[in-house]
Design a protein around this motif. Structure first.
Motif, short mmCIF file in Angstrom:
data_model
loop_
_atom_site.label_atom_id
_atom_site.label_comp_id
_atom_site.label_asym_id
_atom_site.label_seq_id
_atom_site.Cartn_x
_atom_site.Cartn_y
_atom_site.Cartn_z
N ARG A 1 0.82 -1.22 0.00
CA ARG A 1 0.00 0.00 0.00
C ARG A 1 0.85 1.27 0.00
NH1 ARG A 1 -2.00 4.10 -0.51
NH2 ARG A 1 -3.85 5.03 0.47
N ILE A 2 1.94 1.29 0.79
CA ILE A 2 2.62 2.58 0.99
C ILE A 2 4.05 2.64 0.45
CG2 ILE A 2 1.23 3.10 3.02
CD1 ILE A 2 3.51 2.26 4.78
N ILE A 3 4.74 1.51 0.38
CA ILE A 3 6.17 1.57 0.07
C ILE A 3 6.47 1.89 -1.40
CG2 ILE A 3 8.34 0.28 0.08
CD1 ILE A 3 7.32 1.24 2.82
N PRO A 4 5.81 1.27 -2.40
CA PRO A 4 6.20 1.57 -3.79
C PRO A 4 6.12 3.05 -4.14
CG PRO A 4 4.87 -0.41 -3.71
CD PRO A 4 4.81 0.18 -2.34
N ALA A 5 5.00 3.69 -3.83
CA ALA A 5 4.87 5.12 -4.15
C ALA A 5 5.87 5.94 -3.34
CB ALA A 5 3.45 5.59 -3.87
N SER A 6 6.05 5.58 -2.07
CA SER A 6 6.99 6.28 -1.21
C SER A 6 8.41 6.20 -1.78
CB SER A 6 6.96 5.70 0.20
OG SER A 6 8.00 6.21 0.99
N PHE A 7 8.81 5.01 -2.21
CA PHE A 7 10.15 4.82 -2.72
C PHE A 7 10.34 5.49 -4.09
CE2 PHE A 7 13.59 2.27 -0.88
CZ PHE A 7 13.09 2.15 0.41
N ALA A 8 9.29 5.51 -4.89
CA ALA A 8 9.39 6.18 -6.19
C ALA A 8 9.67 7.67 -6.00
CB ALA A 8 8.11 5.98 -6.99
N VAL A 9 8.93 8.30 -5.09
CA VAL A 9 9.14 9.73 -4.83
C VAL A 9 10.48 9.95 -4.13
CG1 VAL A 9 8.26 11.75 -3.59
CG2 VAL A 9 6.68 10.20 -4.75
N LEU A 10 10.85 9.03 -3.23
CA LEU A 10 12.14 9.13 -2.55
C LEU A 10 13.29 9.14 -3.56
CD1 LEU A 10 13.95 9.02 0.01
CD2 LEU A 10 13.67 6.52 -0.05
N ALA A 11 13.25 8.20 -4.50
CA ALA A 11 14.32 8.10 -5.50
C ALA A 11 14.37 9.34 -6.39
CB ALA A 11 14.13 6.85 -6.34
#
Length: 654
Positions: A63-73
């Motif tokens: 739910r939260i990690i893929p979008a979070s990591f995409a923006v983080l990168a």
């Protein structure tokens, strides 16, 4: 509700004055998250009498990690391109903490150090996500243990949760007054907000609250009104979270509980509108995108050039279509296994862990490279003695002292010695004596960090003239007798320390007392102007000094709107772009009142050395010396270089 929450946050961060309390949108999110997650866990306990942890964590990760990591990168890449070189290592440190799910812990530590004059981190918005991730980690285990403790009764488990929420809230209130950054950023002091949402879930699942349709409909409007009042009444000056957070938190809970009892009535008619539902669905992606979209363009044009409101609002609006793309191609794609995300629980958890570790390794390597890369031209600048009406360097020399990277650490030794009092200190330290211990004459340096910045110069003078130097400096505590605010509360520790310092000075009976202060304070008394209070407070302090002592008030050094270090790191070939207009950096009214006060008090003198820092312009580099370590403190090296001019002035008043 999510649409209102994210809209409030974006408008607040964009600088729209009509929502000064827009930051409470995060608190609304906390309550909603606590409600939804606890509802899922209660259903698991009711259906299976246990919690399948692997399944729960895997679902949260998707739910939260893929979008979070995409923006983080993407934010990390943008930071490396657009942020000033001086701030890139710090930004990478923030990115690493984010990848390890502890950004809030790092920001709590940074927020407690108000000597650090830094621009906002592009990753600062991840603090709230860090709290939620930590909550998701511990909450299932806490609920399961509580469930077993109360003989597997959901109704009795409600009281266990209520006790946890109460303890967290009390801790929040206490820490907001003693360590506001920690109270703001850390899970133990914010858990009660998610816990209120959890209590709402228990109340509905266990049937503890029963409302008729009319009462429930009215309750939704009351709750929505409470949120609206929070957005308008609370502001950046509100002591937060503490008691103030009750209004948005309880209001959100009221909307949830009453809306569940009357989903089609009351405020539900408004909240159910399709545009709000769409924004609500995109809210997580909007939250992730909006902050770096506001911060990185500001960094690119320079912090000394604030973006106009129309631009920040446009960037806030732009976050919506970008968030839609993130929602469609990342958030939705990975949320459901059938949409392409790995289906096995173990694989999901292992993939998330591997991604975090890989990112940390890459970011740490980039940080090492950034930290070791010089921020200067290849040319040296000649050393030159300080003189009146200085000519600044037009470039950042390779032999700059200190270097731009080392400048933030260029603080007087009294900090490492523990002789610069922290915020909590209420009495002076009698053992903070420097110079010749056998000397028969004494000098006292008295004031806040702007007095402390003069320590290297005063220490050199004391050593050359056989003085004992007594350091009486305290963070954000001027030697002027005035009641001031700190973290929106009266700085009582300063008042107590100030009286202790005056007693100490009268006991020592020094030959010279040097006072210097940063004049930008918030007075407790708002009925009288600051300048009037400052002059009266300075007169009061001077009058309280020993009659035999000569008091020297040192004019404050220039103050910038943004750190010259960031500007210089972006303009190594044209350092003149970072020069400051003297009229902007020095407050003429403060200079006038301090001159007037010293002229009218016996044995008091005013010394202004800003002629060695400025002409009509105040350069950031003079010869091979860096003048400033942040917005308004001079470097240790430059202070030491001022020992000669300062000594000449002190010799005249002895």
């Amino acid at each position: 509700m999510r649409a209102i929450a994210v809209g409030a946050v974006v408008l607040y961060h964009a600088g729209l004055a009509v929502v000064p309390g827009g930051y409470v949108g995060v608190d609304v999110f906390f309550v909603i998250s606590g409600f939804l997650i606890t509802g899922q866990l209660i259903s698991m306990l009711q259906a299976h009498r246990r919690i399948p942890f692997g399944e729960f964590y895997a679902k949260r990760i998707r739910r939260i990690i893929p979008a979070s990591f995409a923006v983080l990168a993407l934010t990390t890449l943008a930071s490396l391109v657009f942020l000033p070189p001086s701030t890139r290592p710090g930004a990478l440190q923030d990115a690493i903490a984010t990848a390890l799910y502890v950004p809030n812990v790092l920001f709590a530590a940074q927020g407690a150090d108000y000597l650090a004059e830094t621009a906002p981190s592009p990753f600062q918005h991840y603090w709230s996500l860090g709290i939620e991730e930590q909550f998701y980690l511990f909450w299932p285990l806490i609920l399961l243990l509580g469930f077993l403790l109360v003989s597997k009764s959901i109704k009795r488990l409600f009281w266990v949760v209520l006790a946890i929420v109460t303890v967290s809230f009390v801790l929040c209130v206490i820490m907001t007054t003693t360590s506001q950054p920690a109270a703001f950023f850390l899970l133990p002091t914010r858990a009660w907000e998610l816990g209120v949402g959890a209590l709402a879930a228990f109340a509905l699942h266990a049937g503890l609250i029963r409302l008729n349709g009319r009462t429930a409909a009215a309750g939704t409007w009351v709750g929505l009104a409470g949120i609206a009042v929070s957005l308008v009444v609370l502001n950046s000056g509100t002591v937060f979270p503490g008691w103030a957070a009750l209004l948005p938190v309880l209001s959100t809970a009221a909307v949830i509980i009453c809306g569940s009892a009357s989903p089609a009535g009351g405020a539900g008619r408004v909240l159910g509108l399709r545009p709000l539902q769409k924004i609500g669905a995109w809210s997580y992606s909007i939250y992730l995108v909006h902050w770096p979209l506001l911060i990185i363009p500001q960094a690119a044009v320079g912090y000394e050039n604030p973006l106009p409101l129309v631009v920040t609002l446009a960037l806030g609006v732009l976050s919506v279509p970008l968030a839609v793309l993130l929602y469609r191609f990342v958030e939705t794609r990975f949320r459901h296994p059938s949409a392409g995300a790995p289906a096995r629980t173990g694989r999901v958890i292992a993939t998330a862990a591997a991604a975090s570790l890989a990112f940390v390794a890459v970011a740490a390597g980039l940080s090492a490279v950034q930290s070791s890369t010089p921020i200067a031209t290849t040319r040296d600048a000649p050393a030159q003695p300080l003189q009146l009406s200085p000519t600044g360097s037009t470039f950042v020399p390779a032999n700059l002292t200190p270097s731009l990277r080392d400048a933030p650490e260029s603080v007087p030794g009294i900090y490492a010695d523990g002789c610069h009092a922290d915020f909590a200190a209420t009495v002076v330290q009698a053992d903070c004596v420097y110079g010749d211990s056998s000397a028969e004459r004494d000098i006292v340096l008295f004031g806040d960090s702007h007095a402390a910045q003069w320590f290297p110069a005063v220490e050199a003078y004391a050593a050359a003239n056989s003085y004992r130097l007594h350091n009486l400096t305290k963070s954000s505590c001027p030697s002027v007798e005035i009641g001031i605010m700190r973290e929106e509360s009266p700085y009582s520790e300063c008042e107590e320390w100030h009286q202790s310092a005056l007693s100490y000075i009268n006991e020592v009976d020094p030959e010279l007392v040097l006072l210097s202060n940063f004049g930008e304070v918030s007075p407790v008394d708002t009925s009288t102007g600051l300048l009037e209070q400052w002059e009266a407070g300075l007169r009061s302090t001077l009058a309280a000094l020993p009659e035999s002592s000569r008091a020297v008030v040192l004019a404050d050094t220039p103050s910038h709107d943004a750190s010259p270090l960031d500007c210089l790191s972006q303009n190594t070939e044209d350092a003149t772009r970072c020069d400051l207009e003297r009229t902007e950096g020095i407050d003429k009214e403060v200079v006038a009142l301090e001159k007037r006060a010293t002229a009218q008090e016996n044995n008091s003198f005013y010394v202004d050395l800003n002629g060695y820092l400025c002409t009509n312009l105040c350069p950031s580099i003079i010869g091979d010396l860096l003048v400033y370590r942040d917005e308004h403190h001079i470097t240790t090296e430059f202070s030491r270089a001022l020992a000669g001019p300062l000594g000449d002035e002190l010799d005249r008043v002895r």
